[in-house]
Motif scaffolding. Sequence first.
Motif, mmCIF file in Angstrom:
data_model
loop_
_atom_site.group_PDB
_atom_site.id
_atom_site.type_symbol
_atom_site.label_atom_id
_atom_site.label_comp_id
_atom_site.label_asym_id
_atom_site.label_seq_id
_atom_site.Cartn_x
_atom_site.Cartn_y
_atom_site.Cartn_z
ATOM 1 N N LEU A 142 0.954 -1.278 0.021
ATOM 2 C CA LEU A 142 -0.040 0.088 -0.029
ATOM 3 C C LEU A 142 0.737 1.268 -0.106
ATOM 4 N N TYR A 143 1.916 1.006 0.584
ATOM 5 C CA TYR A 143 2.991 2.493 0.911
ATOM 6 C C TYR A 143 3.554 2.792 -0.553
ATOM 7 N N ASN A 144 3.634 1.731 -1.700
ATOM 8 C CA ASN A 144 4.538 2.140 -2.884
ATOM 9 C C ASN A 144 3.696 2.939 -3.683
ATOM 10 N N GLY A 145 4.342 3.927 -4.102
ATOM 11 C CA GLY A 145 3.787 4.831 -5.238
ATOM 12 C C GLY A 145 4.638 4.733 -6.508
ATOM 13 N N PHE A 146 4.228 5.511 -7.618
ATOM 14 C CA PHE A 146 5.137 5.585 -8.762
ATOM 15 C C PHE A 146 6.369 6.185 -8.404
ATOM 16 N N GLU A 147 6.538 7.156 -7.285
ATOM 17 C CA GLU A 147 7.852 7.643 -7.097
ATOM 18 C C GLU A 147 8.809 6.534 -6.694
ATOM 19 N N ASP A 148 8.608 5.353 -6.131
ATOM 20 C CA ASP A 148 9.218 4.328 -5.563
ATOM 21 C C ASP A 148 9.448 3.515 -6.902
ATOM 22 N N ILE A 149 8.894 3.369 -7.739
ATOM 23 C CA ILE A 149 9.067 2.692 -8.935
ATOM 24 C C ILE A 149 9.937 3.362 -9.814
ATOM 25 N N ASP A 150 9.861 4.871 -9.988
ATOM 26 C CA ASP A 150 10.822 5.337 -10.624
ATOM 27 C C ASP A 150 12.212 5.249 -9.946
ATOM 28 N N ARG A 151 12.511 5.249 -8.713
ATOM 29 C CA ARG A 151 13.535 5.263 -8.081
ATOM 30 C C ARG A 151 14.390 3.669 -8.403
ATOM 31 N N LEU A 152 13.496 2.648 -8.441
ATOM 32 C CA LEU A 152 13.727 1.447 -8.733
ATOM 33 C C LEU A 152 14.416 1.383 -10.032
ATOM 34 N N VAL A 153 13.551 1.802 -10.959
ATOM 35 C CA VAL A 153 13.925 1.846 -12.285
ATOM 36 C C VAL A 153 15.359 2.676 -12.700
ATOM 37 N N THR A 154 15.468 3.814 -11.818
ATOM 38 C CA THR A 154 16.759 4.502 -12.175
ATOM 39 C C THR A 154 17.980 3.939 -11.493
ATOM 40 N N GLY A 155 17.659 3.191 -10.328
ATOM 41 C CA GLY A 155 18.879 2.345 -9.760
ATOM 42 C C GLY A 155 19.267 0.989 -10.725
ATOM 43 N N ILE A 156 18.420 0.519 -11.446
ATOM 44 C CA ILE A 156 18.524 -0.435 -12.228
ATOM 45 C C ILE A 156 19.216 -0.005 -13.498
ATOM 46 N N LYS A 157 18.895 1.082 -13.903
ATOM 47 C CA LYS A 157 19.561 1.802 -15.099
ATOM 48 C C LYS A 157 20.995 2.127 -14.832
ATOM 49 N N SER A 158 21.112 2.668 -13.508
ATOM 50 C CA SER A 158 22.477 2.918 -13.085
ATOM 51 C C SER A 158 23.369 1.875 -12.951
ATOM 52 N N LEU A 159 23.008 0.757 -12.447
ATOM 53 C CA LEU A 159 23.658 -0.643 -12.362
ATOM 54 C C LEU A 159 24.221 -0.965 -13.991
ATOM 55 N N ASN A 160 23.177 -0.845 -14.801
ATOM 56 C CA ASN A 160 23.511 -1.314 -16.010
ATOM 57 C C ASN A 160 24.573 -0.423 -16.637
ATOM 58 N N ASN A 161 24.302 0.811 -16.629
ATOM 59 C CA ASN A 161 25.384 1.647 -17.028
ATOM 60 C C ASN A 161 26.644 1.480 -16.420
ATOM 61 N N LEU A 162 26.718 1.062 -15.167
ATOM 62 C CA LEU A 162 27.947 0.671 -14.552
ATOM 63 C C LEU A 162 28.706 -0.554 -15.176
ATOM 64 N N ILE A 163 27.671 -1.600 -15.626
ATOM 65 C CA ILE A 163 28.300 -2.738 -15.850
ATOM 66 C C ILE A 163 28.569 -2.900 -17.422
ATOM 67 N N GLN A 164 27.501 -2.270 -18.103
ATOM 68 C CA GLN A 164 27.693 -2.481 -19.701
ATOM 69 C C GLN A 164 28.143 -1.105 -20.238
#
Length: 432
Positions: free
Chosen positions: A395-417
């Motif tokens: 219930l506590y998750n909003g779009f803002e959380d999902i944006d942070r998740l996606v940004t985090g995953i993208k940053s990791l991908n940039n680091l790796i690839q």
Amino acid sequence: MSTISPWKHDFPIFSINAHPNLCYFDSAATCLTPKHVAEAIYYYQCFSHANSHKSVYQLSANATELVEQAREKVANFIGATANEGVVFTSSSTESINLVATSFALNRLTKHSNIIIGAAEHHANLLPWQALCKQVGATLRIAPITSQGLIDVAALAKLIDSDTVLIAVNHVSNVLGVINPIKKIAEVAHQKNVPVLVDGAQGVRYGPVNFTDLGCDFYVFSSHKIYGATGCGVLVSKNKYIEQMSPFQLGAGIVQSVSYQEAIFTQGPLKFEPGSHNVAGIVGLVEAIDYLNDITWSEITAHTDATSAYLFQQLRELPYINPLIFWPNNEFHSNNVSDVVQCPSIFSFTMAGASCQDVAGFLDDSEIALRFGTQCVEPLHHSLNLAASLRVSLGLYNGFEDIDRLVTGIKSLNNLIQGPDIFDENNNILDNE
Ligand SMILES: Cc1ncc(COP(=O)(O)O)c(C=O)c1O
């Protein structure tokens, strides 16, 4: 919809002196606690605690009343009628073990079988596996379809006159799909086989209606619906409660007892020896009230909107691979039909990074998600995966959380690839 969940402020864990930056994506493991539940437990424990079902003095009588009123509240919540009983246990796990020991064990012979689904949580696998081994019976596994649902036609073929029980999850804790319980119960009952539903995940996407589902046993845990750990429920048809003997033995479950013999009480109480977890039960009641007050239509709308956004965002990342399939956009929590239904649980892997590294990297930014086999190891084996990552929304998750998740995953991908391996259409560039 605002990008921040309207209920986030109900959860003290996000307060400024606790974890204001926490992005919590592990509600399938346990839900965070709203202040309503924490306060109800605190007030009960500090100001009116006594042992229930043991004495007539006022505090004890009050505790007894709290437990018995809670039984009614849970029955209403789960759509149980006078034909069904509500047993308080410590967890879904204990509820399943109760049915395994008190119901299945003395019905099993070496000729009989129990059927479970191919994507069961270990809590709904290990008790049946151990029981079958103990007796020499067979554990049959109903396959899942390419959409992750239990294949009802295949399951029907596994049922025979030696089938003692079918035990399946309502919602898979890995795949997030809602299984067609009604259909499963129909095919099972045609052959007089009872059905246990592991509702540990299903109950959060309620309202669940036991009678409507048509199953015989339904189990769930309070902490998966914003209550506390240590409090679980078994709902069972009364006819089975009557036939079953106590699971564990101790105080409060006998009509009379001598050094040689015991006559046990009837009804749910015979499965609740010792002292009740009254504080946990008070928390469960408060959690139910909390959800009912929000209303299930609001909860469903929020679940559907955040799930749709999550899938839409992750789907744009070509290095994210769903465990089996990408959910479509038909989210109808608990509405059994033929569409794929995904109530906010999504498991995936990320190309080029181990699940542990992804989870560890995101944790550095206080983004908490699950990695591992998620207590569904055999399914991972059959998919040739050592582990997966899981996002599960609350219930506590909003779009803002999902944006942070996606940004985090993208940053990791940039680091790796490196950032330039995909073109604007997310096609992998040929760098040679
Ligand atoms: C589908 C399923 N069944 C059973 C359980 C066990 O629940 P508990 O740990 O509350 O007993 C879980 C916990 O994650 C689950 O997801």
